[in-house]
Design a protein around this motif. Sequence first.
Motif, PDB file in Angstrom:
ATOM      1  N   ASN A  57      13.474  22.750 -13.192  1.00  0.00           N
ATOM      2  CA  ASN A  57      14.013  24.107 -13.081  1.00  0.00           C
ATOM      3  C   ASN A  57      14.479  24.634 -14.447  1.00  0.00           C
ATOM      4  O   ASN A  57      15.362  24.061 -15.080  1.00  0.00           O
ATOM      5  CB  ASN A  57      15.187  24.103 -12.096  1.00  0.00           C
ATOM      6  CG  ASN A  57      15.667  25.497 -11.763  1.00  0.00           C
ATOM      7  OD1 ASN A  57      15.388  26.471 -12.468  1.00  0.00           O
ATOM      8  ND2 ASN A  57      16.401  25.604 -10.666  1.00  0.00           N
ATOM      9  N   ARG A  58      13.881  25.730 -14.883  1.00  0.00           N
ATOM     10  CA  ARG A  58      14.199  26.270 -16.209  1.00  0.00           C
ATOM     11  C   ARG A  58      15.589  26.893 -16.271  1.00  0.00           C
ATOM     12  O   ARG A  58      16.103  27.151 -17.361  1.00  0.00           O
ATOM     13  CB  ARG A  58      13.150  27.308 -16.614  1.00  0.00           C
ATOM     14  CG  ARG A  58      11.780  26.716 -16.877  1.00  0.00           C
ATOM     15  CD  ARG A  58      10.831  27.746 -17.440  1.00  0.00           C
ATOM     16  NE  ARG A  58       9.491  27.200 -17.639  1.00  0.00           N
ATOM     17  CZ  ARG A  58       8.489  27.879 -18.160  1.00  0.00           C
ATOM     18  NH1 ARG A  58       8.663  29.147 -18.523  1.00  0.00           N
ATOM     19  NH2 ARG A  58       7.304  27.324 -18.309  1.00  0.00           N
ATOM     20  N   SER A  59      16.203  27.133 -15.129  1.00  0.00           N
ATOM     21  CA  SER A  59      17.538  27.728 -15.121  1.00  0.00           C
ATOM     22  C   SER A  59      18.644  26.673 -15.123  1.00  0.00           C
ATOM     23  O   SER A  59      19.825  27.020 -15.033  1.00  0.00           O
ATOM     24  CB  SER A  59      17.706  28.650 -13.908  1.00  0.00           C
ATOM     25  OG  SER A  59      17.658  27.901 -12.704  1.00  0.00           O
ATOM     26  N   ARG A  60      18.277  25.394 -15.265  1.00  0.00           N
ATOM     27  CA  ARG A  60      19.294  24.343 -15.320  1.00  0.00           C
ATOM     28  C   ARG A  60      20.288  24.614 -16.441  1.00  0.00           C
ATOM     29  O   ARG A  60      19.909  24.992 -17.550  1.00  0.00           O
ATOM     30  CB  ARG A  60      18.642  22.980 -15.587  1.00  0.00           C
ATOM     31  CG  ARG A  60      18.078  22.287 -14.386  1.00  0.00           C
ATOM     32  CD  ARG A  60      17.410  20.964 -14.780  1.00  0.00           C
ATOM     33  NE  ARG A  60      18.359  20.000 -15.350  1.00  0.00           N
ATOM     34  CZ  ARG A  60      18.003  18.841 -15.865  1.00  0.00           C
ATOM     35  NH1 ARG A  60      16.728  18.501 -15.933  1.00  0.00           N
ATOM     36  NH2 ARG A  60      18.919  18.014 -16.352  1.00  0.00           N
ATOM     37  N   SER A  61      21.560  24.387 -16.154  1.00  0.00           N
ATOM     38  CA  SER A  61      22.597  24.567 -17.169  1.00  0.00           C
ATOM     39  C   SER A  61      23.435  23.302 -17.345  1.00  0.00           C
ATOM     40  O   SER A  61      24.409  23.306 -18.100  1.00  0.00           O
ATOM     41  CB  SER A  61      23.508  25.738 -16.789  1.00  0.00           C
ATOM     42  OG  SER A  61      24.118  25.515 -15.524  1.00  0.00           O
ATOM     43  N   ARG A 167      15.866  17.528 -20.404  1.00  0.00           N
ATOM     44  CA  ARG A 167      15.000  18.569 -19.860  1.00  0.00           C
ATOM     45  C   ARG A 167      13.563  18.045 -19.865  1.00  0.00           C
ATOM     46  O   ARG A 167      13.243  17.072 -20.543  1.00  0.00           O
ATOM     47  CB  ARG A 167      15.079  19.871 -20.679  1.00  0.00           C
ATOM     48  CG  ARG A 167      16.429  20.586 -20.621  1.00  0.00           C
ATOM     49  CD  ARG A 167      16.778  21.086 -19.231  1.00  0.00           C
ATOM     50  NE  ARG A 167      18.015  21.836 -19.210  1.00  0.00           N
ATOM     51  CZ  ARG A 167      19.234  21.316 -19.053  1.00  0.00           C
ATOM     52  NH1 ARG A 167      19.378  19.996 -18.953  1.00  0.00           N
ATOM     53  NH2 ARG A 167      20.295  22.081 -19.011  1.00  0.00           N
ATOM     54  N   ASN A 171      10.307  22.912 -21.915  1.00  0.00           N
ATOM     55  CA  ASN A 171      11.596  23.404 -22.375  1.00  0.00           C
ATOM     56  C   ASN A 171      11.830  23.002 -23.840  1.00  0.00           C
ATOM     57  O   ASN A 171      11.760  21.824 -24.204  1.00  0.00           O
ATOM     58  CB  ASN A 171      12.704  22.824 -21.487  1.00  0.00           C
ATOM     59  CG  ASN A 171      14.018  23.525 -21.656  1.00  0.00           C
ATOM     60  OD1 ASN A 171      14.539  23.635 -22.762  1.00  0.00           O
ATOM     61  ND2 ASN A 171      14.580  24.012 -20.554  1.00  0.00           N
TER      62      ASN A 171
END
Length: 253
Positions: A57-61, A167, A171
Amino acid sequence: MIKAVLFDLDDTLLDINFTAFMTRYVAGLSGLLGDISRTPAPLMGVPFTRGYLAIENRSRSDDLTNHQAFNREFRALTGIPLDDPVIADAINYYDREIVPTLRGGIVAARPQRGGRKTVDTVHELGLTCALATNPAFSEACVEARMGWAGLSPEDFVLVSNWDNAYRLKPNARFYQEFVNALGLTCDECLMVGNDSRRDFPHPDCGLRTIYVGHAWPRRAVWHGPMSRLARELPNVVRRFDGEETNRRDIASL
């Protein structure tokens, strides 16, 4: 100046039916976890898929390793703590003892033509050689596939896996952290890969990619088969070193 060459593994240094490998890998691990948790193995398919989607998931924070993030998602879906010592030992046994036996049949894993020679060329050029495979597997699982490619951990100063990466590809954080671990910057490295999406950092971080797949990505600084790269890599490196020298000369005027 180019100081390092980073390699992808699957379908770059290793010729493999990766979809078949993943199917076989997940099926075997699902059976193992099903036995441990007394859960029908077919029910494990969805949690595995969701776990991989979670780490991609590219929105991982978060600042979890890919392994930790996968375990968190898997436990949320199944209640099974994959980091429990007993379960973790069973998974480690699977990766070290069972995965190496999965190369045959439809998986058809074998060294990529020209792969060994290209790795040797990197060493002959005096450059750092590292394996920047997509870090979605354990160290043991990566090493098993390296062996199928006719390579070993000693061929690389650093090998990515899901315990030392935060990541997945493409990414840019993965690439930047991997390169930083080498003590280098992205513009001092070349990436060699076959995936027109994953082997080009997103967003661009200054890492230049040599493409050895079947497409013709516009961002590729060189494209062609791995067998030809083994011969042409010295010229590619000299080209970029020459460009850097020219830039320094112009800047000094």
